[in-house]
Structure formats: structure tokens, C-alpha cells
Design an enzyme around this catalytic site. Structure first.
Site: not given
Ligand code: GDP
Ligand code: MN
Length: 391
Positions: A105, A193
Site C-alpha cells: 500500500y 493512493e
């Protein structure tokens, strides 16, 4: 403003981030045609992904792999029209399926406490990061970018090391983290993101090779930054905008839905906050924050009233206008017009002071509106009206 994955990927690509090529399709035939292209270029499988502005599409069945163009078209037919968290899927993204070795991530956000851009990374990628934050907060590592210098290479490197990356992937990670920061800055985004940031296996000249690529992309643009980015306005997905938000935006009203029962119509953000505080002080709960802005015309007032009344929880309305550029009589006229069209009876108390207040008072009295002189009086009355209506 949230934008779709495909658009977020375009913005990332523009900053040099490694994003595999994709196509957007709106019909099963378009999915088939896109898939055919990828298979012709040597893809073993393709991915079909729902384009909706919510997370967890994978879990909801909105991300599927296909081994042939026929299968891709079938999957496309299934995903298009599907309901994901209350949103109908109208388009899908089609891309070559990567051979994922590991998922990480990586995200950039604005941290209001430190007033800096913070880069966050985790070796527990692919899953929803909110879950990781809740169950295992230690697995999320962060660095703060320098306000004047940006994200420095050593900072990005320390973040990459923290999630266990080593060269050559670490070098790729540094470039990607800096690219994320650049994407944020170039577009006045408040969130960028990539989840998953994936290590994929590629074959280069017959040799297997690991590479970091951005398989998913999520960007939200700071609404206050949008006037500086006319080129981003077309990325607004009107299909998915909340109707109340769209209406408020068109009217130039700041409108935020809250949980209480007292609808508030105020001009000026500070006055709106004060009004909400006073409603609270007298034992009520505001149903919304609503700032009609400076110089509101009667059409704006009418539209604002419709927005307030659209909330079934609203059992009383408090109008608090401090006339400066805004003319009290214009607001009063708007309120009278609004009431003439109103389908639902809701008690209301109006306080208008400042420019043309006397004219406003005369209009309101003729139309038999409940009025108040001070803000305290207005708030107290509105709370009493709401309680009376509840009984
Ligand atoms: P989200 O669920 O809305 O976050 O959508 P994602 O784009 O993150 O996709 C969800 C999951 O699908 C990813 O975590 C991957 O496991 C898988 N996925 C997405 N793209 C690919 C791909 O190219 N190849 C493979 N094998 N899996 C993929
Ligand atoms: Mn994802």
C-alpha cells in the site's frame, strides 16, 4: 472531488508513474474490443474493473479476470449495470492482468495536524487500509514531506526500507513515492493512493524480472483547489454526484448535511457556525450547515430552502441573515416565493438584520412569517418549534 480510477491513472501517468495501459469500456462489445487489443499484445489474461467511486470493488465482485475476449465480454456484461454499494456501474476499465507477486500500500494525504503532506506505506497492501489501521496500526509507516523541498529521496528510501523493500525494487519505490507527491502537488489533490502497489513478474528478454507497478489508483482533488485546475473539471463524474451536492454546487451554496432536526439558512461561514452553536446551546441539533454566500438572490434562497426541506428529519427552520452585500428584502422575497411552492409544512423563524432589514421586516410581516430580533431569540424559538413539531 473524487475521480475515477481511469482518470486517476492518467494523472499519475502524466507524472511518470508506472501504470500499465488500460481502456475504458461502456458496453460488453467495447470490453471485447479492448480485451482483443491486450491479447493481441501478448496478454495471458485481462482484468475487467468496475469504475465506481467507492472502495472495495474487488470484494463486491467488481474486479474479475478473463482468459479470452469472449469471457471478457461476458464478465463485462455482468459487471456493467451491477450495483456496488448503491452505485450502478456504467463503465469498466480493461487492462492486462499482471502476475502479482506481492501487494503493498502507498498513499499520500494532507495531515492537517502537522500541516504537511504525509506519505504512508504498508507491506499489508491490497486489503482496505482502514482495516489495517484498525487491526494493526504498526504495519503502517509514515514520513512527512518537507514543505519547501518536497519528498526527499532519503525520506522515500526510509519508507521503502520500513516496508521491507530492497534494491532494485527500493529504487523503483523511491521514484514512485516521489511521483505520488508530484501528482498530489500538480493537481492540488488531498489524497493520492495506490492500493495495491504491486510487485509483478515480467519476462524481459526471456529473463524473469520483478517490477513495481500501480495497479489501482485513487485521487481526490481539493475542491478549493479546483478553480486553479479548469482542466480537471471534466473529470467530475456527474453520474455519481449526490443530487443535493450537485444542486448546492450549481447554486453556489455551501451545504453540508448533519444529523439534527433544525434546518439552518445563513449567510457567511462564520455566522453559520455561530448559528449552529446557538442552536446547540438552546438544546437543539442542526440538520445542516448552509451558507448561501454573499449577495444571495431570491433564486438562491429558494433553492436553499428546497435543499433544507428535502431532508425529512427537518422539523423546524432557522433563517439567520446579516445583510451586507446581501439585501434583506431580496432574501425575504425569496423566502416568500419558497413558501408558496413548499409542499411540506415546516415551522420557520426568520431573523434578518443589516441592509434593507426594515423592508424585509415589512414583507415578512405581511406574509405572516414568525420573526426574531436577536440571534438568541431566533435560536430559542427554532428549538421550541422543533420540539413542538416532534410532539
Ligand atoms: P478495489 O477492490 O476497489 O481496491 O480494486 P483493486 O483495483 O485494488 O483490485 C482489487 C484486487 O484485485 C487487487 O488487490 C488484486 O488482488 C486484484 N487485481 C487487480 N488488478 C489485478 C491484475 O492486474 N492482476 C491480478 N492478478 N489481480 C489483480
Ligand atoms: Mn484497491
Amino acid at each position: 472531488m473524487k475521480i475515477q480510477e481511469a482518470d486517476a491513472k492518467s494523472l499519475m501517468l502524466a507524472q511518470g508513474l508506472p501504470v500499465p495501459p488500460w481502456e475504458v469500456a461502456r458496453t460488453p462489445d467495447e470490453v471485447r474490443a479492448a480485451a482483443q487489443q491486450f491479447f493481441a499484445h501478448g496478454a495471458a489474461k485481462v482484468v475487467v474493473k468496475a469504475q465506481v467511486l467507492v472502495g472495495g470493488r474487488g470484494k463486491a465482485g467488481g474486479v474479475k479476470l478473463a482468459s479470452s475476449q469472449e469471457e471478457a465480454a461476458e464478465i463485462g456484461a455482468r459487471i456493467l449495470g451491477m450495483d456496488i454499494k448503491g452505485i450502478t456501474v456504467r463503465k469498466v476499465l480493461v487492462t492486462t492482468a499482471a502476475e502479482i507477486v506481492r501487494e503493498y500500500y502507498l498513499g499520500a494525504i494532507i495531515d492537517r495536524a502537522s500541516r504537511r503532506v504525509v506519505l504512508m506505506a504498508s507491506a499489508e497492501g491490497g486489503v482496505e487500509i482502514e482495516e489495517v489501521a484498525r487491526l494493526n496500526p504498526g504495519a503502517i509507516h509514515r514520513v512527512e514531506a518537507e514543505p519547501m523541498l518536497g519528498l526527499l529521496a532519503f525520506q522515500a528510501r526510509s519508507l521503502g526500507l520500513a516496508i521491507g523493500l530492497r534494491d532494485p525494487l527500493l529504487n523503483q519505490f523511491v521514484a514512485i513515492a516521489q511521483g505520488l507527491f508530484a501528482t498530489m502537488k500538480a493537481n492540488d489533490a488531498d489524497l493520492v493512493e495506490v492500493n495495491p502497489l504491486a510487485v509483478v513478474a515480467e519476462t524481459v528478454g526471456g529473463e524473469p524480472q520483478a517490477k513495481l507497478v500501480c495497479l489501482d489508483a485513487k485521487i481526490t482533488i481539493d475542491d478549493s483547489g479546483l478553480p486553479r485546475h479548469r482542466e480537471l473539471e471534466p473529470l467530475r463524474d456527474l453520474d455519481e454526484e449526490d443530487p443535493a451536492d450537485a444542486k448546492a454546487r450549481k447554486l453556489g451554496i455551501n451545504f453540508i448535511h448533519l444529523d439534527g432536526s433544525i434546518g439552518c439558512m445563513v449567510n457567511g461561514a462564520g455566522l453559520a457556525m455561530t448559528t449552529m452553536d446557538l442552536v446547540n446551546h438552546y438544546g437543539g441539533e442542526p440538520a445542516n450547515f448552509l451558507d448561501v454566500g454573499g449577495g444571495a438572490r431570491r433564486e438562491t434562497v429558494r433553492g436553499a430552502m428546497e435543499l433544507i426541506l428535502a431532508d425529512p428529519k427537518v422539523s423546524a427552520i432557522l433563517v439567520n441573515i446579516f445583510g451586507g452585500i446581501t439585501r434583506g428584502d431580496e432574501v425575504a422575497a425569496g423566502l416568500i416565493e419558497a413558501r408558496a411552492q413548499q409542499v411540506r409544512e415546516v415551522p420557520m423563524v426568520v431573523r434578518i438584520v443589516g441592509t434593507n432589514a426594515a423592508e424585509a421586516a415589512r414583507l415578512l410581516q405581511e406574509a405572516r412569517f414568525e420573526t426574531a430580533v436577536s440571534l438568541d431569540e431566533a435560536a430559542e424559538k427554532a428549538v421550541a418549534l422543533a420540539k413542538g413539531a416532534a410532539r
